[in-house]
Design an enzyme around this catalytic site. Structure first.
Site, short mmCIF file in Angstrom:
data_model
loop_
_atom_site.label_atom_id
_atom_site.label_comp_id
_atom_site.label_asym_id
_atom_site.label_seq_id
_atom_site.Cartn_x
_atom_site.Cartn_y
_atom_site.Cartn_z
N CYS A 47 -5.60 22.10 -0.09
CA CYS A 47 -5.29 20.99 -0.98
C CYS A 47 -5.37 22.50 -1.87
CB CYS A 47 -6.73 20.91 -1.43
SG CYS A 47 -7.06 19.33 -2.82
N CYS A 51 -12.06 22.76 -6.02
CA CYS A 51 -13.49 22.36 -6.13
C CYS A 51 -14.73 22.35 -5.25
CB CYS A 51 -13.51 20.64 -5.73
SG CYS A 51 -12.28 20.18 -6.72
N CYS A 54 -15.70 21.84 -1.59
CA CYS A 54 -15.03 21.49 -0.20
C CYS A 54 -14.51 22.06 0.41
CB CYS A 54 -13.42 20.63 -1.15
SG CYS A 54 -12.83 19.02 -0.78
N CYS A 91 -11.17 3.28 4.46
CA CYS A 91 -11.24 4.08 3.11
C CYS A 91 -10.15 5.38 3.52
CB CYS A 91 -12.89 4.53 2.30
SG CYS A 91 -12.25 5.79 0.64
N CYS A 124 -9.88 0.92 0.43
CA CYS A 124 -9.96 1.49 -0.61
C CYS A 124 -8.66 2.80 -0.18
CB CYS A 124 -11.21 1.85 -0.55
SG CYS A 124 -11.59 3.33 -1.32
N CYS A 184 -13.76 2.81 -7.95
CA CYS A 184 -15.19 3.47 -7.18
C CYS A 184 -15.40 5.04 -7.19
CB CYS A 184 -15.12 3.48 -5.02
SG CYS A 184 -16.03 4.37 -4.61
N ARG A 256 -23.37 3.47 -2.39
CA ARG A 256 -23.31 4.10 -1.40
C ARG A 256 -24.29 4.56 -1.02
NH1 ARG A 256 -17.98 3.19 -1.08
NH2 ARG A 256 -18.19 0.92 -0.54
#
Ligand code: SAM
Ligand code: DTB
Ligand code: SF4
Length: 324
Positions: A47, A51, A54, A91, A124, A184, A256
């Site tokens: 990616c 972040c 991550c 998801c 999702c 979400c 969640r």
């Protein structure tokens, strides 16, 4: 709710707080149901974003290999297994900055969504940034909810990510709302932020209109190679307090209990359910990281007399399309 209101909730005596969380839960939800959601990483690693938590960012050496977007058949096989195992939500996550109309990979994802949405689960996706055009296409393909976390307070966000802004996150959330998908949206605790940052995050979430349909609370899983690899684990009672405040502030949201359960004891998780959590990710793997085994989770739910949520009638095979 204002920050001051959230703070006074958070600071009340621990047992008063969790009792109130439980009372709010009982007012709005079926007693003792927990939604099981299965995650699938349909495009892993490599990616462009930075972040700091991550394992999938290309900027860090985490041992996660960049992979191509999965084919529809593989995705369908995983979704079918998830439904057979009792999940009512599936998801799909992709590690990239965002999606663009016209990109063949976006078209490929839309194709997979059309197939998965026939299975009768809530669908999702979490595909990063998007605009209204892409959001509408996702909704038309059968997405019921879009996961896009604000992750922390607006003030702390620049310490976590520099390749996009907190406002970028809000813009995507607005596009999702305009397209009529459920939002979400939640965050991570344990990244070095203060309790005030956590409550500021909740303040932003309570200000969303409509309110988020689900709120994932992740505990940082400190991934080797990321800038946050050495962060200390979250203190369990801080997690339980935050869950209770989230339940009180967003009574109708599914709260969640998300990443980081492998580090929680069964007793710790029981307290989280008591305080108002009513959903978990289910299955041995999250996106790249470990989750408790399905057998372990089933045993825990049984011992606590918690039952997996039944699929909504609107999601069952034979129900009208597009209302699940
Ligand atoms: N790329 C998309 C995005 O950033 O929105 C979707 C995938 S991203 C991995 C989804 C969420 O997973 C993040 O917003 C974060 O809240 C959570 N997450 C990712 N890595 C994590 C970690 N190491 N520990 C806890 N939560 C994590
Ligand atoms: C969310 O808030 N947590 C999930 C889901 N949304 C996509 C992802 C957790 C990822 C944990 C780290 C990993 O598996 O790499
Ligand atoms: Fe990329 Fe999402 Fe990971 Fe950020 S959280 S690096 S956007 S996959």
């Amino acid at each position: 709710m204002t920050l001051a209101e959230l703070q006074s909730l958070y600071e009340q005596p621990f047992f008063d707080l969790i009792a109130r969380g439980r009372a709010v839960y009982l007012e709005h939800w079926n007693n003792n149901e927990v939604q099981l959601c299965t995650l699938l990483s349909i495009k892993t690693g490599g990616c462009s974003e930075d972040c700091g938590y991550c394992a999938q960012s290309a900027r860090y050496s985490t041992g996660v290999k960049a992979e191509r977007l999965m084919e529809s058949e593989q995705i369908m096989a995983a979704a079918t297994r998830a439904r057979e195992n009792g999940s009512t939500r599936f998801c799909m996550g992709a590690a990239w900055k965002g999606v663009r109309e016209g990109d063949p990979r976006f078209e490929q994802v839309l194709g997979a969504i059309r197939e998965v949405s026939k299975l009768g689960m809530e669908v999702c996706v979490t595909l990063g940034q998007l605009s209204l055009g892409e959001a509408r296409k996702l909704k038309d393909a059968g997405v019921t909810a879009y996961n896009h976390n604000i992750d922390t307070s607006p003030e702390y966000y620049p310490q976590v990510v520099t390749t996009h802004t907190f406002q970028d996150r809000l813009n995507t959330i607005e596009a999702v709302q305009k397209a009529g998908m459920d939002v979400c949206c939640g965050g991570i605790i344990g990244m070095g932020e203060t309790v005030t940052d956590r409550l500021r995050m909740l303040e932003v979430l309570t200000g969303l209109d409509p309110a988020p349909e689900s709120v994932p609370i992740n505990c940082l899983m400190s991934m080797p190679g990321t800038p946050m690899e050495a962060q200390a684990p979250v203190e369990i009672f801080e997690l339980v307090r935050l869950i209770a405040v989230t339940r009180i502030a967003l009574p109708k949201a599914k709260v969640r209990l998300s990443a980081g359960r492998t580090r929680l004891t069964r007793e710790g998780q029981a307290l989280c359910f008591f305080a108002g959590a009513n959903s978990i990710f289910y299955g041995d793997k999250l996106l790249t990281a470990k989750n408790p085994g399905a057998n372990e989770d089933r045993a825990l739910l049984e011992e606590l007399d918690l039952v997996p949520q039944e699929p909504r009638a609107a999601c069952l095979p034979g129900a009208a399309a597009g209302v699940c």
